[in-house]
Write an enzyme that holds these catalytic residues in place. Structure first.
Site, PDB file in Angstrom:
ATOM      1  N   ASP A   1       0.814  -1.213   0.000  1.00  0.00           N
ATOM      2  CA  ASP A   1       0.000   0.000   0.000  1.00  0.00           C
ATOM      3  C   ASP A   1       0.846   1.260   0.000  1.00  0.00           C
ATOM      4  O   ASP A   1       2.064   1.208   0.181  1.00  0.00           O
ATOM      5  CB  ASP A   1      -0.956   0.001   1.207  1.00  0.00           C
ATOM      6  CG  ASP A   1      -0.271  -0.423   2.497  1.00  0.00           C
ATOM      7  OD1 ASP A   1       0.961  -0.332   2.590  1.00  0.00           O
ATOM      8  OD2 ASP A   1      -0.979  -0.850   3.429  1.00  0.00           O
TER       9      ASP A   1
ATOM     10  N   ASN B   1      -7.418  -3.094  14.341  1.00  0.00           N
ATOM     11  CA  ASN B   1      -8.805  -3.435  13.977  1.00  0.00           C
ATOM     12  C   ASN B   1      -8.862  -4.620  13.010  1.00  0.00           C
ATOM     13  O   ASN B   1      -9.897  -4.888  12.416  1.00  0.00           O
ATOM     14  CB  ASN B   1      -9.508  -2.219  13.353  1.00  0.00           C
ATOM     15  CG  ASN B   1      -8.872  -1.773  12.048  1.00  0.00           C
ATOM     16  OD1 ASN B   1      -7.873  -2.346  11.600  1.00  0.00           O
ATOM     17  ND2 ASN B   1      -9.429  -0.752  11.423  1.00  0.00           N
TER      18      ASN B   1
ATOM     19  N   GLU C   1      -9.610  -1.943   5.325  1.00  0.00           N
ATOM     20  CA  GLU C   1     -10.276  -1.726   6.608  1.00  0.00           C
ATOM     21  C   GLU C   1     -11.485  -2.659   6.738  1.00  0.00           C
ATOM     22  O   GLU C   1     -11.951  -3.228   5.740  1.00  0.00           O
ATOM     23  CB  GLU C   1     -10.748  -0.262   6.676  1.00  0.00           C
ATOM     24  CG  GLU C   1      -9.631   0.776   6.573  1.00  0.00           C
ATOM     25  CD  GLU C   1      -8.798   0.925   7.855  1.00  0.00           C
ATOM     26  OE1 GLU C   1      -8.773  -0.011   8.682  1.00  0.00           O
ATOM     27  OE2 GLU C   1      -8.164   1.983   8.005  1.00  0.00           O
TER      28      GLU C   1
ATOM     29  N   HIS D   1      -7.104  -4.895  10.180  1.00  0.00           N
ATOM     30  CA  HIS D   1      -6.881  -4.630   8.755  1.00  0.00           C
ATOM     31  C   HIS D   1      -5.579  -5.254   8.267  1.00  0.00           C
ATOM     32  O   HIS D   1      -4.638  -5.441   9.036  1.00  0.00           O
ATOM     33  CB  HIS D   1      -6.983  -3.129   8.409  1.00  0.00           C
ATOM     34  CG  HIS D   1      -5.832  -2.269   8.789  1.00  0.00           C
ATOM     35  ND1 HIS D   1      -5.996  -0.977   9.251  1.00  0.00           N
ATOM     36  CD2 HIS D   1      -4.487  -2.466   8.747  1.00  0.00           C
ATOM     37  CE1 HIS D   1      -4.816  -0.446   9.477  1.00  0.00           C
ATOM     38  NE2 HIS D   1      -3.882  -1.320   9.179  1.00  0.00           N
TER      39      HIS D   1
HETATM   40  C1  GLP Z   1      -0.362   0.251   8.525  1.00  0.00           C
HETATM   41  C2  GLP Z   1      -0.046  -0.569   7.288  1.00  0.00           C
HETATM   42  C3  GLP Z   1      -0.309  -2.030   7.527  1.00  0.00           C
HETATM   43  C4  GLP Z   1       0.346  -2.466   8.823  1.00  0.00           C
HETATM   44  C5  GLP Z   1      -0.253  -1.696   9.970  1.00  0.00           C
HETATM   45  C6  GLP Z   1       0.287  -2.098  11.329  1.00  0.00           C
HETATM   46  O1  GLP Z   1      -1.716   0.529   8.658  1.00  0.00           O
HETATM   47  N1  GLP Z   1      -0.786  -0.161   6.147  1.00  0.00           N
HETATM   48  O2  GLP Z   1       0.186  -2.778   6.436  1.00  0.00           O
HETATM   49  O3  GLP Z   1       0.163  -3.839   9.031  1.00  0.00           O
HETATM   50  O4  GLP Z   1       0.066  -0.335   9.729  1.00  0.00           O
HETATM   51  O5  GLP Z   1       1.404  -1.332  11.655  1.00  0.00           O
HETATM   52  P1  GLP Z   1       2.414  -1.624  12.822  1.00  0.00           P
HETATM   53  O6  GLP Z   1       3.237  -2.773  12.384  1.00  0.00           O
HETATM   54  O7  GLP Z   1       3.216  -0.365  12.939  1.00  0.00           O
HETATM   55  O8  GLP Z   1       1.604  -1.916  14.025  1.00  0.00           O
END
Ligand code: GLP
Length: 242
Positions: free
Chosen positions: A67, A135, A142, A137
């Site tokens: 993304d 959440n 989402e 995702h």
């Molecule tokens: C963002 C990314 C996700 C990732 C999530 C969790 O939203 N788009 O791909 O899994 O963050 O992030 P973290 O690893 O910092 O908790």
């Protein structure tokens, strides 16, 4: 779903790095699906260490990122392109010609999404790395995202913007939209590795593993995939029933 529980973040990162390194050694032309967020940083550090110490080469490896924020150009220091360069690409011998990340700075988001789907269909992913949002995702898909979605423009929910605000100077600067690979693109990968560390991920991990697959928890779609390995530390695994 296979679940591997590690004592802590470091051991989890080392465990998944071994798997990726073996993949690249066995198939130097591998296609890897990569993720951003803080969770995969330990993995990327291990890949860099191994590249420096053992010379594992990424010259012929292709990568696809999940993304990118809409409105941030590639050189913006909060773009995921910038993140990937800082955390991994600048420190290994990968060619940037083989690196694919949606362009969030584009004026034609729809065309960018179509082109990304096209590229993905030409280059099946051998191993997809995923983090998970609090959440549930995956990528920026989402809750409510259909399981058959492909790369598209998505709106970030308030909670996700708050979770990611720590990387920005203020909440106002956190983008409201992103381009995200869809859940179907993720399920198309040959192997999916989901990483989670820390207590704040324990609920999402429990729902992903134990609840009936439902769009309310996008990660639960992974229950429909034949080869998923979940790498978690003890804190993230702490709410699992067994
Ligand atoms: C963002 C990314 C996700 C990732 C999530 C969790 O939203 N788009 O791909 O899994 O963050 O992030 P973290 O690893 O910092 O908790």
């Amino acid at each position: 779903m296979e679940i591997k529980v590690f004592k802590n973040y470091q051991e989890m990162s080392e465990g998944v790095a071994k798997l990726i390194i073996n993949q690249v050694i066995n198939n130097p032309q591998s296609t890897l699906g990569l993720a951003t967020g803080s969770t995969p940083i330990g993995l990327y550090q291990q890949l860099i260490k191994d590249h420096v110490e053992n010379g594992t080469s990424y010259k012929n490896v292709r990568t696809f990122n999940l993304d990118e924020y809409i409105g941030l150009s590639k050189d913006h220091n909060q773009s995921y392109f910038y993140f990937m360069k800082e955390q991994l690409f600048n420190h290994i011998d990968i060619s940037l010609d083989n690196v694919f990340i949606p362009d969030g700075g584009t004026h034609d988001v729809e065309a960018e999404c179509d082109a990304y789907n096209q590229k993905l269909s030409q280059s099946p992913i051998d191993i997809q790395i995923l983090g998970i949002g609090t959440n549930g995702h995956i990528g920026f898909n989402e809750p409510g995202t259909p399981f058959d979605s492909v790369t598209q423009k998505v709106e970030l929910v308030e909670g996700t913007r708050k979770d990611n605000a720590r990387f920005f100077d203020s909440m106002d600067e956190v983008p409201t939209h992103a381009i995200s690979m869809g859940i179907k693109n993720i399920l198309d990968a040959n192997v999916v590795i989901l990483l989670a560390s820390g207590k704040n991920k324990a609920d999402a991990i429990k729902t992903m593993v134990e609840a009936k697959p439902h769009v309310d928890c996008p990660a639960s779609a992974l229950q429909n995939h034949p080869h998923v390995i979940v790498y978690v530390d003890e804190e993230a695994a702490s709410k699992l029933s067994k």
